[in-house]
Design a protein around this motif. Structure first.
Motif, short mmCIF file in Angstrom:
data_model
loop_
_atom_site.label_atom_id
_atom_site.label_comp_id
_atom_site.label_asym_id
_atom_site.label_seq_id
_atom_site.Cartn_x
_atom_site.Cartn_y
_atom_site.Cartn_z
N GLY A 1 0.77 -1.23 0.00
CA GLY A 1 0.00 0.00 0.00
C GLY A 1 0.79 1.27 0.00
O GLY A 1 1.86 1.37 -0.60
N ILE B 1 -6.54 -8.26 3.51
CA ILE B 1 -7.96 -8.10 3.24
C ILE B 1 -8.58 -9.48 3.16
O ILE B 1 -8.03 -10.37 2.49
CB ILE B 1 -8.19 -7.34 1.91
N ARG C 1 -10.26 -6.10 7.45
CA ARG C 1 -9.05 -5.50 6.89
C ARG C 1 -8.09 -5.21 8.05
O ARG C 1 -8.50 -4.67 9.06
CB ARG C 1 -9.43 -4.22 6.17
N ALA D 1 -1.61 -11.65 8.81
CA ALA D 1 -0.85 -10.47 9.26
C ALA D 1 0.38 -10.89 10.05
O ALA D 1 1.47 -10.31 9.88
CB ALA D 1 -1.75 -9.56 10.10
N VAL E 1 -4.47 -3.23 8.51
CA VAL E 1 -3.43 -2.41 7.91
C VAL E 1 -2.20 -2.47 8.81
O VAL E 1 -2.25 -2.06 9.97
CB VAL E 1 -3.88 -0.95 7.71
N THR F 1 -1.58 -4.24 3.62
CA THR F 1 -2.93 -4.51 4.09
C THR F 1 -3.32 -5.96 3.83
O THR F 1 -3.10 -6.47 2.72
CB THR F 1 -3.93 -3.57 3.41
N SER G 1 2.71 0.84 4.27
CA SER G 1 1.63 0.00 4.76
C SER G 1 1.47 -1.23 3.89
O SER G 1 1.71 -1.19 2.68
CB SER G 1 0.31 0.77 4.83
N ARG H 1 1.69 -1.33 9.46
CA ARG H 1 2.59 -0.24 9.11
C ARG H 1 4.01 -0.64 9.51
O ARG H 1 4.23 -1.12 10.62
CB ARG H 1 2.18 1.05 9.80
#
Length: 140
Positions: free
Chosen positions: A51, A75, A127, A88, A129, A73, A71, A131
Motif C-alpha cells: 500500500g 484483506i 481488513r 498479518a 493495515v 494490508t 503499509s 505499518r
C-alpha cells in the motif's frame, strides 16, 4: 536523499512475501502491489496488498538515505479476524528485520510499527493495515 530507493524496496518486499512459505501456505500467491479491479467477491478470499508509502530524508553526514513509512494490508472476506490475523502475523514474521537485497540502495532496518484491524463493508468485511518503517542508505 531521493525517492530512488522506493521501487527497489517495493520489489524486495514483494519478492520476500511471495517467497515466504508460511505466508504462501495461508494465501498462495495472493500478494498484490495494486488494488484489484472488479467485483471483490471474485477475488481470493484473503489477500495481501502493498500500500501507501511516505518517504522522508534519512541522510547523515556520511551517507545518503531515506526513511520509508509503508503499509501492507491484509484483506479478507472470511468470518471473524482469525484468518486475517494469521496472515498479518505471517507478513510480520517475513518482514521484520528481514535481510532484503535491493537493486538500488541498502536496507539498514525494516521494522513493524503498528497495526489497525477494522471491519469495512459487507463485501470486504475484514481488513488489517500493517505499518512498517524501513531505513535505507546508498550502497557504498
Amino acid at each position: 536523499m531521493s525517492y530512488a530507493f522506493s521501487e527497489a524496496l517495493q520489489a524486495a518486499i514483494y519478492a520476500a512475501l511471495q517467497g515466504d512459505t508460511d505466508l504462501t501456505a495461508l494465501i498462495g500467491d495472493a500478494v498484490y502491489d495494486a488494488p484489484l479491479p472488479g467485483d471483490p467477491m471474485a477475488l481470493p478470499e484473503t489477500y495481501v496488498l502493498l500500500g501507501e508509502e511516505r518517504v522522508r530524508d534519512g541522510s547523515t553526514k556520511t551517507s545518503d538515505g531515506s526513511v520509508h513509512d509503508l503499509s501492507i494490508t491484509v484483506i479478507t472476506r472470511a468470518e471473524g479476524f482469525r484468518q486475517a490475523k494469521a496472515v498479518a502475523a505471517a507478513v510480520c514474521t517475513a518482514l521484520e528485520d528481514a535481510d532484503l537485497t535491493l537493486r538500488v540502495g541498502h536496507l539498514v532496518a525494516l521494522r513493524f510499527h503498528s497495526a489497525r484491524a477494522n471491519r469495512n463493508t459487507s463485501r470486504i468485511p475484514r481488513r488489517i493495515v500493517l505499518r512498517f518503517q524501513a531505513v535505507l542508505e546508498a550502497k557504498e
